[in-house]
Design an enzyme around this catalytic site. Sequence first.
Site, PDB file in Angstrom:
ATOM      1  N   HIS A 245     -24.560   0.100  40.290  1.00 28.05           N
ATOM      2  CA  HIS A 245     -24.924  -1.299  40.515  1.00 28.05           C
ATOM      3  C   HIS A 245     -25.144  -2.092  39.222  1.00 28.05           C
ATOM      4  O   HIS A 245     -25.746  -3.161  39.237  1.00 28.05           O
ATOM      5  CB  HIS A 245     -26.153  -1.421  41.426  1.00 28.05           C
ATOM      6  CG  HIS A 245     -25.891  -0.909  42.816  1.00 28.05           C
ATOM      7  ND1 HIS A 245     -25.714  -1.735  43.889  1.00 28.05           N
ATOM      8  CD2 HIS A 245     -25.747   0.361  43.292  1.00 28.05           C
ATOM      9  CE1 HIS A 245     -25.487  -0.997  44.983  1.00 28.05           C
ATOM     10  NE2 HIS A 245     -25.505   0.288  44.638  1.00 28.05           N
TER      11      HIS A 245
ATOM     12  N   SER B 123      -0.358   2.209  58.464  1.00 26.87           N
ATOM     13  CA  SER B 123      -0.919   3.248  57.587  1.00 26.87           C
ATOM     14  C   SER B 123      -0.643   4.616  58.183  1.00 26.87           C
ATOM     15  O   SER B 123      -0.710   4.794  59.405  1.00 26.87           O
ATOM     16  CB  SER B 123      -2.429   3.039  57.465  1.00 26.87           C
ATOM     17  OG  SER B 123      -3.028   4.194  56.945  1.00 26.87           O
TER      18      SER B 123
ATOM     19  N   GLY C 280     -16.815   6.184  49.441  1.00 23.86           N
ATOM     20  CA  GLY C 280     -17.464   5.675  48.228  1.00 23.86           C
ATOM     21  C   GLY C 280     -16.645   5.898  46.975  1.00 23.86           C
ATOM     22  O   GLY C 280     -17.167   5.857  45.864  1.00 23.86           O
ATOM     23  N   LEU C 281     -15.339   6.133  47.144  1.00 22.60           N
ATOM     24  CA  LEU C 281     -14.486   6.370  45.973  1.00 22.60           C
ATOM     25  C   LEU C 281     -13.451   5.251  45.814  1.00 22.60           C
ATOM     26  O   LEU C 281     -12.386   5.443  45.256  1.00 22.60           O
ATOM     27  CB  LEU C 281     -13.787   7.729  46.090  1.00 22.60           C
ATOM     28  CG  LEU C 281     -14.731   8.936  46.210  1.00 22.60           C
ATOM     29  CD1 LEU C 281     -13.939  10.209  46.473  1.00 22.60           C
ATOM     30  CD2 LEU C 281     -15.579   9.100  44.953  1.00 22.60           C
TER      31      LEU C 281
ATOM     32  N   SER D 264     -11.613   3.469  48.110  1.00 22.73           N
ATOM     33  CA  SER D 264     -10.360   3.451  48.872  1.00 22.73           C
ATOM     34  C   SER D 264      -9.891   2.012  49.079  1.00 22.73           C
ATOM     35  O   SER D 264      -8.692   1.737  49.050  1.00 22.73           O
ATOM     36  CB  SER D 264     -10.550   4.155  50.210  1.00 22.73           C
ATOM     37  OG  SER D 264     -11.678   3.630  50.871  1.00 22.73           O
ATOM     38  N   SER D 265     -10.840   1.087  49.248  1.00 20.32           N
ATOM     39  CA  SER D 265     -10.419  -0.295  49.510  1.00 20.32           C
ATOM     40  C   SER D 265      -9.839  -0.949  48.259  1.00 20.32           C
ATOM     41  O   SER D 265      -8.818  -1.643  48.334  1.00 20.32           O
ATOM     42  CB  SER D 265     -11.577  -1.117  50.073  1.00 20.32           C
ATOM     43  OG  SER D 265     -12.716  -0.972  49.287  1.00 20.32           O
TER      44      SER D 265
ATOM     45  N   GLU E 259     -12.470  -9.154  47.952  1.00 20.54           N
ATOM     46  CA  GLU E 259     -13.602  -8.397  48.496  1.00 20.54           C
ATOM     47  C   GLU E 259     -14.788  -9.334  48.769  1.00 20.54           C
ATOM     48  O   GLU E 259     -15.424  -9.273  49.807  1.00 20.54           O
ATOM     49  CB  GLU E 259     -13.991  -7.336  47.460  1.00 20.54           C
ATOM     50  CG  GLU E 259     -14.789  -6.204  47.967  1.00 20.54           C
ATOM     51  CD  GLU E 259     -13.934  -5.033  48.452  1.00 20.54           C
ATOM     52  OE1 GLU E 259     -14.357  -4.413  49.418  1.00 20.54           O
ATOM     53  OE2 GLU E 259     -12.879  -4.748  47.869  1.00 20.54           O
TER      54      GLU E 259
ATOM     55  N   ASP F 137     -14.721  -1.388  40.904  1.00 17.70           N
ATOM     56  CA  ASP F 137     -13.708  -0.627  41.646  1.00 17.70           C
ATOM     57  C   ASP F 137     -12.292  -1.058  41.279  1.00 17.70           C
ATOM     58  O   ASP F 137     -11.428  -0.231  41.006  1.00 17.70           O
ATOM     59  CB  ASP F 137     -13.926  -0.792  43.157  1.00 17.70           C
ATOM     60  CG  ASP F 137     -15.333  -0.404  43.577  1.00 17.70           C
ATOM     61  OD1 ASP F 137     -16.044   0.201  42.758  1.00 17.70           O
ATOM     62  OD2 ASP F 137     -15.721  -0.709  44.712  1.00 17.70           O
TER      63      ASP F 137
ATOM     64  N   TYR G 158     -26.434  -3.847  50.330  1.00 15.00           N
ATOM     65  CA  TYR G 158     -25.774  -4.084  49.045  1.00 15.00           C
ATOM     66  C   TYR G 158     -26.014  -5.521  48.591  1.00 15.00           C
ATOM     67  O   TYR G 158     -26.455  -5.769  47.469  1.00 15.00           O
ATOM     68  CB  TYR G 158     -24.267  -3.807  49.179  1.00 15.00           C
ATOM     69  CG  TYR G 158     -23.520  -3.892  47.870  1.00 15.00           C
ATOM     70  CD1 TYR G 158     -23.260  -2.751  47.124  1.00 15.00           C
ATOM     71  CD2 TYR G 158     -23.098  -5.119  47.366  1.00 15.00           C
ATOM     72  CE1 TYR G 158     -22.581  -2.827  45.918  1.00 15.00           C
ATOM     73  CE2 TYR G 158     -22.426  -5.208  46.164  1.00 15.00           C
ATOM     74  CZ  TYR G 158     -22.169  -4.062  45.454  1.00 15.00           C
ATOM     75  OH  TYR G 158     -21.504  -4.143  44.250  1.00 15.00           O
TER      76      TYR G 158
HETATM   77  C1  GLA Z   1     -19.544  -0.425  45.142  1.00 16.50           C
HETATM   78  C2  GLA Z   1     -19.083  -1.781  44.643  1.00 16.50           C
HETATM   79  C3  GLA Z   1     -19.011  -1.834  43.114  1.00 16.50           C
HETATM   80  C4  GLA Z   1     -20.309  -1.324  42.493  1.00 16.50           C
HETATM   81  C5  GLA Z   1     -20.754  -0.008  43.128  1.00 16.50           C
HETATM   82  C6  GLA Z   1     -22.121   0.419  42.661  1.00 16.50           C
HETATM   83  O1  GLA Z   1     -18.589   0.534  44.842  1.00 16.50           O
HETATM   84  O2  GLA Z   1     -17.814  -2.097  45.179  1.00 16.50           O
HETATM   85  O3  GLA Z   1     -18.711  -3.130  42.688  1.00 16.50           O
HETATM   86  O4  GLA Z   1     -21.305  -2.296  42.569  1.00 16.50           O
HETATM   87  O5  GLA Z   1     -20.777  -0.099  44.535  1.00 16.50           O
HETATM   88  O6  GLA Z   1     -22.127   0.657  41.301  1.00 16.50           O
END
Ligand code: GLA
Length: 389
Positions: free
Chosen positions: A37, A70, A126-127, A129-130, A162, A174, A223
């Site tokens: 963050h 997809s 959380g990796l 994908s988007s 996003e 990301d 978030y």
């Molecule tokens: C998500 C958000 C990123 C970043 C992380 C936390 O992946 O898309 O912009 O804020 O959380 O570091």
Amino acid sequence: MMEERRRYIGEEFKKLYGKRPTIWARAPGRVDLMGSHTDYNMGFVMTMTIDRDTWLAANPREDGRVTIHSCNASGGASFSLDDIQRDEEVPWTNYIRGIAAALKESGYCLLGFDGLVHSTIAFGSGLSSSAAIEMAAALIFTTISGLEIGLVDLALLGQKAENEFVGVRTGILDQYSSIMGQQGCAILLDCRQLTSEIVPMNPGMQVVICNTRAERNLVGTEYDERHEQCEAGVRFLQRFYPEITALRDVTPDMLKRHRRAMPVVIARRCQFIVEENQRVLDLYEILPEDHPGLLHDLFTASYRGARDLYEIGAPSMAAMFHAMSTAPGVIASRQAGAGFGGSMVALVKAGYLDQFTKHVTKSYQQETRIQPEVYSVESAPGAMILEWV
Ligand code: GLA
């Protein structure tokens, strides 16, 4: 492997559209090694693109429409570039719609395409994908439409997609990682300057992803709340330091002097970001060398801060952290991505992957009854057009 994947996607594409694709793009996921963050606080992140990626195969169309399917999810969608609406039924297509909308809003003229996505990044893990879908689509749109847009600008358009189209106020991490990442190293990303520096990694360790595979429901609302709390912290501190514009500008001393007067929750959020940002810079110093003790301490402090100060933990993450930290060969472990579940990351001594994986799987499963996903990743090149004929 690559050929097999290509053949598979090509065949599926032909079944859907009756022709072979003429353009192929790939965009990788990412894992952050430090800097949770910190991105929307204009700070630093140590990030690494991973060898799990999203491919998008496509054929341009002349009628201003985009049709997209997809291999990983059922259902597809078709939309007109002249009237781009959100899709609640097939929500993953919003990343492609969002990119198209962002490009059009910037005044670019786009060609449409028939496309097929194939991803090896588990969705919602959380990796990023988007971001990978966004960057692959951005490359396809710009290439077939003959647009020359710099890579960092494409990342910014992805962030805009996003923020404005999908509706979460994420930072640049990301998209920047997916398009600017490099093979053979991590990168130190400066989210204010939008520049990065290559950081070699000690070859004696492996980066291992430990996906909790637990439900993550809170990510969006929580978030955005964290983002607002950081902004509230900045507004409070600006009364004393009018020159600051983001938590990146706040030193531990500045915060210490005023934190008693701040609302407690805001003070906690600020403390985490200020400390986490410093941890990124500390990691930058030691990552290339062999400092297992220091790595362990930095990663642990990051995890504890995320849990106690930023409050982005989850019971699944606590169980995973315990499993990772007690596993053979572990050097350091922490959260990754936004938190609230999702994947976590460990640095593991080379040669210990099997033992580490067995231990983590067993321990985590015993505690949660969820089968985790544990695998090592290598750094990978940033997004690119693989072929255009
Ligand atoms: C998500 C958000 C990123 C970043 C992380 C936390 O992946 O898309 O912009 O804020 O959380 O570091």
